[in-house]
Motif scaffolding. Structure first.
Motif, PDB file in Angstrom:
ATOM      1  N   PHE A 193      10.527  -0.253  -1.962  1.00 47.20           N
ATOM      2  CA  PHE A 193      10.475   1.131  -2.954  1.00 47.20           C
ATOM      3  C   PHE A 193       9.504   2.036  -2.538  1.00 47.20           C
ATOM      4  CE2 PHE A 193      13.684  -1.536  -5.019  1.00 47.20           C
ATOM      5  CZ  PHE A 193      14.099  -0.728  -5.812  1.00 47.20           C
ATOM      6  N   SER A 194       9.769   2.496  -2.657  1.00 48.88           N
ATOM      7  CA  SER A 194       8.308   3.486  -2.310  1.00 48.88           C
ATOM      8  C   SER A 194       7.885   4.548  -4.273  1.00 48.88           C
ATOM      9  CB  SER A 194       7.749   4.670  -1.568  1.00 48.88           C
ATOM     10  OG  SER A 194       6.947   5.426  -1.614  1.00 48.88           O
ATOM     11  N   PHE A 195       6.102   4.063  -3.591  1.00 48.39           N
ATOM     12  CA  PHE A 195       5.759   5.119  -5.572  1.00 48.39           C
ATOM     13  C   PHE A 195       4.503   6.354  -4.874  1.00 48.39           C
ATOM     14  CE2 PHE A 195       6.133   0.474  -5.859  1.00 48.39           C
ATOM     15  CZ  PHE A 195       7.455   0.227  -6.875  1.00 48.39           C
ATOM     16  N   LEU A 229      20.543  10.314   8.733  1.00 45.18           N
ATOM     17  CA  LEU A 229      20.225  11.346   7.423  1.00 45.18           C
ATOM     18  C   LEU A 229      19.019  10.152   6.791  1.00 45.18           C
ATOM     19  CD1 LEU A 229      20.460  13.791   6.505  1.00 45.18           C
ATOM     20  CD2 LEU A 229      21.850  12.952   5.013  1.00 45.18           C
ATOM     21  N   THR A 230      17.925  10.106   7.230  1.00 41.15           N
ATOM     22  CA  THR A 230      17.049   9.824   5.822  1.00 41.15           C
ATOM     23  C   THR A 230      15.739   9.534   6.254  1.00 41.15           C
ATOM     24  OG1 THR A 230      16.267   7.142   5.016  1.00 41.15           O
ATOM     25  CG2 THR A 230      16.845   7.292   7.255  1.00 41.15           C
ATOM     26  N   PHE A 231      15.125   9.916   5.583  1.00 40.35           N
ATOM     27  CA  PHE A 231      12.997   9.632   5.723  1.00 40.35           C
ATOM     28  C   PHE A 231      12.598   9.153   7.146  1.00 40.35           C
ATOM     29  CE2 PHE A 231       8.547   9.332   5.100  1.00 40.35           C
ATOM     30  CZ  PHE A 231       8.614  10.562   5.035  1.00 40.35           C
ATOM     31  N   VAL A 232      12.076   9.490   7.686  1.00 44.65           N
ATOM     32  CA  VAL A 232      11.602   8.904   8.969  1.00 44.65           C
ATOM     33  C   VAL A 232      10.724   7.674   8.663  1.00 44.65           C
ATOM     34  CG1 VAL A 232       9.475   9.815   9.190  1.00 44.65           C
ATOM     35  CG2 VAL A 232      10.665   9.230  11.463  1.00 44.65           C
ATOM     36  N   ALA A 233      10.536   7.079   8.596  1.00 46.92           N
ATOM     37  CA  ALA A 233       9.772   5.997   7.859  1.00 46.92           C
ATOM     38  C   ALA A 233      11.009   4.774   8.146  1.00 46.92           C
ATOM     39  CB  ALA A 233       8.913   5.590   6.566  1.00 46.92           C
ATOM     40  N   THR A 234      12.250   5.199   7.431  1.00 47.72           N
ATOM     41  CA  THR A 234      13.293   4.093   7.658  1.00 47.72           C
ATOM     42  C   THR A 234      13.265   3.639   8.983  1.00 47.72           C
ATOM     43  OG1 THR A 234      14.621   4.982   6.282  1.00 47.72           O
ATOM     44  CG2 THR A 234      15.081   3.608   7.145  1.00 47.72           C
ATOM     45  N   SER A 290       0.642  -1.754   0.247  1.00 45.92           N
ATOM     46  CA  SER A 290       0.192   0.222   0.343  1.00 45.92           C
ATOM     47  C   SER A 290       0.524   0.985  -0.112  1.00 45.92           C
ATOM     48  CB  SER A 290      -0.758  -0.022   1.193  1.00 45.92           C
ATOM     49  OG  SER A 290      -0.093  -0.262   2.416  1.00 45.92           O
ATOM     50  N   ASN A 291       1.900   1.427   0.263  1.00 43.12           N
ATOM     51  CA  ASN A 291       2.738   2.434   0.432  1.00 43.12           C
ATOM     52  C   ASN A 291       4.633   1.577   0.517  1.00 43.12           C
ATOM     53  OD1 ASN A 291       3.081   2.049   3.192  1.00 43.12           O
ATOM     54  ND2 ASN A 291       1.521   3.209   3.227  1.00 43.12           N
ATOM     55  N   GLY A 292       4.991   2.910   0.795  1.00 45.02           N
ATOM     56  CA  GLY A 292       6.597   2.741   1.042  1.00 45.02           C
ATOM     57  C   GLY A 292       7.074   1.906   1.872  1.00 45.02           C
ATOM     58  N   THR A 293       6.402   2.708   3.272  1.00 43.26           N
ATOM     59  CA  THR A 293       6.475   2.352   5.040  1.00 43.26           C
ATOM     60  C   THR A 293       6.071   1.152   5.229  1.00 43.26           C
ATOM     61  OG1 THR A 293       6.541   4.833   5.064  1.00 43.26           O
ATOM     62  CG2 THR A 293       6.367   3.311   6.714  1.00 43.26           C
ATOM     63  N   THR A 294       4.748   1.067   4.645  1.00 43.95           N
ATOM     64  CA  THR A 294       4.378  -0.761   4.898  1.00 43.95           C
ATOM     65  C   THR A 294       5.423  -1.976   4.733  1.00 43.95           C
ATOM     66  OG1 THR A 294       2.525  -1.003   3.276  1.00 43.95           O
ATOM     67  CG2 THR A 294       1.565  -0.243   4.905  1.00 43.95           C
ATOM     68  N   GLU A 350      18.203  -3.019   1.198  1.00 48.28           N
ATOM     69  CA  GLU A 350      17.865  -1.447   0.572  1.00 48.28           C
ATOM     70  C   GLU A 350      16.027  -0.839   0.338  1.00 48.28           C
ATOM     71  OE1 GLU A 350      19.818  -1.814  -3.417  1.00 48.28           O
ATOM     72  OE2 GLU A 350      18.892  -3.595  -3.285  1.00 48.28           O
ATOM     73  N   ASP A 351      17.024   0.545   1.481  1.00 51.48           N
ATOM     74  CA  ASP A 351      15.532   0.811   1.707  1.00 51.48           C
ATOM     75  C   ASP A 351      15.411   2.219  -0.292  1.00 51.48           C
ATOM     76  OD1 ASP A 351      13.801   3.204   1.542  1.00 51.48           O
ATOM     77  OD2 ASP A 351      14.281   3.421   3.493  1.00 51.48           O
ATOM     78  N   ALA A 352      15.529   1.584  -1.238  1.00 53.26           N
ATOM     79  CA  ALA A 352      15.737   2.409  -2.214  1.00 53.26           C
ATOM     80  C   ALA A 352      14.290   3.101  -2.673  1.00 53.26           C
ATOM     81  CB  ALA A 352      15.916   1.543  -3.299  1.00 53.26           C
ATOM     82  N   ALA A 353      13.331   4.134  -1.465  1.00 46.75           N
ATOM     83  CA  ALA A 353      13.127   4.389  -1.847  1.00 46.75           C
ATOM     84  C   ALA A 353      12.686   5.809  -3.095  1.00 46.75           C
ATOM     85  CB  ALA A 353      11.747   4.769  -0.956  1.00 46.75           C
ATOM     86  N   GLU A 354      13.638   6.309  -3.127  1.00 46.40           N
ATOM     87  CA  GLU A 354      14.847   8.099  -3.268  1.00 46.40           C
ATOM     88  C   GLU A 354      14.926   7.238  -4.807  1.00 46.40           C
ATOM     89  OE1 GLU A 354      16.117  10.071  -0.541  1.00 46.40           O
ATOM     90  OE2 GLU A 354      14.341  10.048   0.680  1.00 46.40           O
ATOM     91  N   ALA A 355      15.340   5.971  -4.982  1.00 52.11           N
ATOM     92  CA  ALA A 355      16.813   5.608  -5.850  1.00 52.11           C
ATOM     93  C   ALA A 355      16.286   4.588  -7.809  1.00 52.11           C
ATOM     94  CB  ALA A 355      18.321   5.398  -5.083  1.00 52.11           C
ATOM     95  N   ALA A 411      20.097  -0.287   4.452  1.00 56.50           N
ATOM     96  CA  ALA A 411      20.768   0.371   3.742  1.00 56.50           C
ATOM     97  C   ALA A 411      20.100   1.445   2.663  1.00 56.50           C
ATOM     98  CB  ALA A 411      21.502  -0.468   2.275  1.00 56.50           C
ATOM     99  N   VAL A 412      20.795   3.388   3.394  1.00 53.71           N
ATOM    100  CA  VAL A 412      19.112   3.793   2.258  1.00 53.71           C
ATOM    101  C   VAL A 412      20.437   4.591   1.321  1.00 53.71           C
ATOM    102  CG1 VAL A 412      17.357   5.664   2.452  1.00 53.71           C
ATOM    103  CG2 VAL A 412      18.182   3.985   4.187  1.00 53.71           C
ATOM    104  N   HIS A 413      18.896   4.979  -0.015  1.00 54.67           N
ATOM    105  CA  HIS A 413      20.175   4.898  -1.138  1.00 54.67           C
ATOM    106  C   HIS A 413      19.549   6.625  -1.341  1.00 54.67           C
ATOM    107  CE1 HIS A 413      21.437   1.682  -2.733  1.00 54.67           C
ATOM    108  NE2 HIS A 413      19.870   0.771  -2.832  1.00 54.67           N
ATOM    109  N   ASN A 432       5.847  11.925  -5.161  1.00 54.44           N
ATOM    110  CA  ASN A 432       6.594  13.034  -5.708  1.00 54.44           C
ATOM    111  C   ASN A 432       8.532  11.916  -5.942  1.00 54.44           C
ATOM    112  OD1 ASN A 432       7.929  12.162  -3.568  1.00 54.44           O
ATOM    113  ND2 ASN A 432       8.236  13.652  -1.840  1.00 54.44           N
ATOM    114  N   LYS A 433       7.841  10.803  -5.451  1.00 56.44           N
ATOM    115  CA  LYS A 433       9.211   9.219  -6.132  1.00 56.44           C
ATOM    116  C   LYS A 433       9.336   9.327  -7.852  1.00 56.44           C
ATOM    117  CE  LYS A 433       9.335   9.612  -1.796  1.00 56.44           C
ATOM    118  NZ  LYS A 433       9.866   8.340  -0.699  1.00 56.44           N
ATOM    119  N   ILE A 434       9.818   8.559  -7.942  1.00 55.77           N
ATOM    120  CA  ILE A 434      10.779   8.598  -9.398  1.00 55.77           C
ATOM    121  C   ILE A 434       9.506   8.228 -10.779  1.00 55.77           C
ATOM    122  CG2 ILE A 434      12.370   8.081 -11.224  1.00 55.77           C
ATOM    123  CD1 ILE A 434      14.706   8.433  -9.125  1.00 55.77           C
TER     124      ILE A 434
END
Ligand SMILES: *Cc1c(COP(=O)(O)O)cnc(C)c1O
Length: 376
Positions: free
Chosen positions: A185-187, A84-89, A58-62, A156-161, A130-132, A190-192
């Motif tokens: 991943f997150s979609f 240094l990452t988004f809080v959801a990590t 349902s989202n990147g956090t889930t 990998e937390d690849a939500a931004e990459a 590991a966050v990108h 504002n993601k890619i």
């Protein structure tokens, strides 16, 4: 008030194809979490990233919480995460009852510093996320090496990459999302690529896939209706979301090429600009510049925060870097993590969403040059 039109940091770009596939869901009434687009999106995105399987959420956090739950993380465990990452990590670790343990960043990539892993490992440590961050891959080779030495998994937390590449020793150039035990991943809008809200876990591990699917769907035995051997979740993606994802995947290469062109235009325009450090690009990585992110150096006449106010007065939106998580009330650890804290003070993300135009980038750059000419 801004005199010029506001340029937002990111806005999604949707085409006639997204509209067509979403309308197909509405017309056919396949709007919930069964339907052909979900399997298609899972298949195409996993294949794009070089991973065996995708489990849409349902989202990147889930996606993050599901991955950790499926890996068996629970109370008493520790998971190493960058500060240094988004809080959801970190929130995803907290949801399991485990404790996020924060590591400082390396200057070269803004990501988790692999040299700090050894000293942070305790008998309770189960794994590393590991966050990108901002689209530049984490330094995966030494992270995976340190993890292996301690018997830890890496997620990998690849939500931004989405789409970024890493040159992996002995494996060649590989996309993020297929480099470790699992990747999330997150979609988000504002993601890619976006499905409005949405996420996915990728992995090559079939047993893990079965566990992810079980936990995603209320913990219900797929062969025995209303038999729930474990406490599960409802973390499913809808067919409506997946329809957007399928359409976005059909042109992800174009979206990434456009992201590269945005970064190239900024890099070129700001090349001679003293006091603004361009985003990282290590020789072993091909970043995707999720948000084009600069560092405001001490010699720049304005502080980062004053620069943001100046840009706003010129109609240009921006974002400060994330607050390092070890400084937030729920995660306060009393640590001093100097690199993350310094990056967070000086970092600024400029408008760089897939819908931005060259004229808008030009307007942002003119505003930056004007800011550089003001007296402190
Ligand atoms: C966006 C993001 C997430 C969370 O994704 P949502 O879809 O917003 O829940 C997790 N980690 C990082 C690094 C992100 O940027």
């Amino acid at each position: 008030m801004a005199q010029t039109p506001n340029i937002p940091v990111a806005r999604p770009q949707l085409s006639a194809r997204e509209r067509e596939l979403v309308l197909d869901c509405v017309d056919s009434a396949w709007i919930s979490s069964l339907g052909r687009h979900i399997l298609e999106f899972e298949r195409s995105f996993a294949q794009f990233c070089g991973a065996g399987y995708g489990v849409a959420t349902s989202n990147g956090t889930t996606a993050l919480h599901l991955a950790l739950a499926a890996l068996g993380v629970g109370p008493g465990d520790e998971v190493l995460v960058p500060s240094l990452t988004f809080v959801a990590t970190a929130a995803s670790v907290a949801y399991t009852g485990a404790r996020p343990v924060f590591l400082d960043s390396e200057r070269a990539t803004y990501n988790l510093d692999p040299a700090l892993i050894d000293q942070a490992v305790t008998p309770r440590t189960k794994g590393i996320i590991a966050v990108h961050v901002y689209g530049h891959p984490a330094n995966m080779a030494p992270i995976l090496e340190a993890a292996e030495a301690h018997g830890l998994w890496v997620v990998e937390d690849a939500a931004e990459a989405h789409g970024a590449w890493v040159d992996m020793p002995g494996r060649g150039w590989r996309r993020v999302g297929g480099l470790a035990k699992a990747a999330c991943f997150s979609f988000y809008g504002n993601k890619i690529i976006t499905t409005g809200e949405g996420g996915m876990v990728l992995t090559d591990d079939e047993a893990l896939v079965a566990r992810l699917r079980l936990l995603r769907d209320h913990g219900m035995d797929p062969k025995r209706p209303y038999w729930h051997p474990v406490v599960g979740y409802n973390y499913r993606m809808t067919n409506l979301q997946a329809a957007l994802g399928v359409a976005q995947m059909e042109r992800i290469e174009d979206i990434l090429a456009h992201k590269a062109a945005i970064a190239a235009q900024y890099n070129e325009r700001l090349a001679g600009q003293a006091g603004l450090r361009r985003p990282p690009a290590e020789p072993w990585a091909r970043p995707v510049n999720w948000l084009y992110s600069l560092l405001v150096e001490p010699e720049f006449p304005l502080s980062r925060d004053d620069l943001r106010l100046f840009l706003l007065s010129q109609g240009v939106d921006s974002r400060p870097f994330f607050t390092p998580l070890h400084l937030l009330p729920p995660y306060h650890s009393g640590q001093s993590l100097p690199v993350a804290e310094d990056l967070a003070r000086r970092g600024i993300s400029l408008p760089s969403g897939p819908a931005i135009t060259p004229a808008e980038i030009d307007q942002v750059c003119r505003a930056l040059v004007k800011a550089a000419e003001t007296k402190a």
